[in-house]
Design an enzyme around this catalytic site. Structure first.
Site, mmCIF file in Angstrom:
data_model
loop_
_atom_site.group_PDB
_atom_site.id
_atom_site.type_symbol
_atom_site.label_atom_id
_atom_site.label_comp_id
_atom_site.label_asym_id
_atom_site.label_seq_id
_atom_site.Cartn_x
_atom_site.Cartn_y
_atom_site.Cartn_z
ATOM 1 N N ASN A 57 2.305 -30.713 -12.084
ATOM 2 C CA ASN A 57 2.750 -30.875 -13.471
ATOM 3 C C ASN A 57 3.136 -29.524 -14.064
ATOM 4 O O ASN A 57 2.542 -28.488 -13.740
ATOM 5 C CB ASN A 57 1.708 -31.612 -14.333
ATOM 6 C CG ASN A 57 0.341 -30.971 -14.330
ATOM 7 O OD1 ASN A 57 -0.063 -30.344 -13.357
ATOM 8 N ND2 ASN A 57 -0.394 -31.140 -15.413
ATOM 9 N N ILE A 58 4.170 -29.558 -14.902
ATOM 10 C CA ILE A 58 4.685 -28.334 -15.528
ATOM 11 C C ILE A 58 4.800 -28.606 -17.026
ATOM 12 O O ILE A 58 5.624 -29.423 -17.460
ATOM 13 C CB ILE A 58 6.064 -27.946 -14.935
ATOM 14 C CG1 ILE A 58 5.969 -27.778 -13.408
ATOM 15 C CG2 ILE A 58 6.566 -26.655 -15.581
ATOM 16 C CD1 ILE A 58 7.314 -27.613 -12.700
ATOM 17 N N GLU A 59 3.939 -27.948 -17.791
ATOM 18 C CA GLU A 59 3.895 -28.198 -19.235
ATOM 19 C C GLU A 59 4.794 -27.226 -19.985
ATOM 20 O O GLU A 59 5.315 -26.255 -19.431
ATOM 21 C CB GLU A 59 2.438 -28.098 -19.714
ATOM 22 C CG GLU A 59 1.569 -29.167 -19.047
ATOM 23 C CD GLU A 59 0.150 -29.227 -19.571
ATOM 24 O OE1 GLU A 59 -0.285 -28.286 -20.267
ATOM 25 O OE2 GLU A 59 -0.521 -30.238 -19.272
ATOM 26 N N CYS B 81 5.547 -34.559 -15.298
ATOM 27 C CA CYS B 81 4.406 -34.903 -14.449
ATOM 28 C C CYS B 81 4.638 -34.446 -13.004
ATOM 29 O O CYS B 81 5.777 -34.349 -12.542
ATOM 30 C CB CYS B 81 4.189 -36.406 -14.435
ATOM 31 S SG CYS B 81 3.705 -37.106 -16.013
ATOM 32 N N GLU C 47 4.178 -36.081 -10.251
ATOM 33 C CA GLU C 47 4.834 -37.075 -9.401
ATOM 34 C C GLU C 47 6.356 -36.957 -9.491
ATOM 35 O O GLU C 47 7.072 -37.029 -8.491
ATOM 36 C CB GLU C 47 4.441 -38.504 -9.815
ATOM 37 C CG GLU C 47 2.957 -38.816 -9.688
ATOM 38 C CD GLU C 47 2.181 -38.553 -10.965
ATOM 39 O OE1 GLU C 47 2.419 -37.506 -11.605
ATOM 40 O OE2 GLU C 47 1.336 -39.376 -11.321
ATOM 41 N N CYS D 93 6.264 -42.327 -14.796
ATOM 42 C CA CYS D 93 6.382 -42.020 -13.355
ATOM 43 C C CYS D 93 6.491 -43.301 -12.544
ATOM 44 O O CYS D 93 7.204 -43.341 -11.537
ATOM 45 C CB CYS D 93 5.198 -41.172 -12.891
ATOM 46 S SG CYS D 93 5.283 -39.481 -13.512
#
Ligand code: THU
Length: 146
Positions: free
Chosen positions: A58-60, A69, A71, A105
């Site tokens: 995940n990359i916020e 997310c 996935e 997702c």
């Protein structure tokens, strides 16, 4: 490498036979998670029909809605490499309970699923509990345009 598309095994069976590799890859990807806002690191691994594995985390973002997310990062990595033959998606978190892919997702996973052989979804908790389902189990009645 064996071409599993030549075999009769369902993607669920294929995912089960790659269970350890998928969970290890997802755990490795989880280390790269960029999650300073939620502190909730997620790792994902995508299995292709020939056994190739792609990873994602995940990359916020400070603009929260731009977060992506794990996935979808793993899936888009495979798709952008021209690999659309997705057999399974694995997801791991550090939560004590099982966390399965979010609704967004699930819809993206469903996009790449084939009618006769739905994509398998493997989830694992920190305590070692696992679940292995298909995307049809998780998202019946998927939205489609075509
Ligand atoms: N997250 C995922 O990576 N996958 C999911 O299926 C649900 C949630 C991430 C998004 C966000 O960075 C953090 O988990 C908390 O929601």
């Amino acid at each position: 490498m064996t071409d599993f598309t030549q075999q009769e095994a369902s993607y669920r069976e294929l995912a089960n036979s790659f269970r350890e590799e998928l969970l290890t890859a997802a755990r490795e990807a989880q280390i790269s998670a960029y999650a300073p806002y939620s502190n909730f690191s997620v790792g994902a691994a995508v299995l292709l029909s020939d056994g190739t594995i792609y990873r994602g985390c995940n990359i916020e973002n400070a603009s929260f809605g731009l977060t992506i997310c794990a996935e979808r990062v793993a899936l888009f990595h495979a798709i952008s490499d021209g690999r659309i033959d997705i057999a399974a998606v694995a997801v791991v978190t550090s939560a004590p309970k099982l966390c399965k892919p979010c609704g967004a997702c699930r819809q993206v996973i469903a996009e790449f699923s084939q009618a006769g052989n739905p994509i398998a979804v493997l989830s694992a908790s920190l305590s070692g509990e696992t679940s292995l389902e298909t995307i049809l189990d998780l998202l019946p009645d998927t939205f489609t345009l075509l």
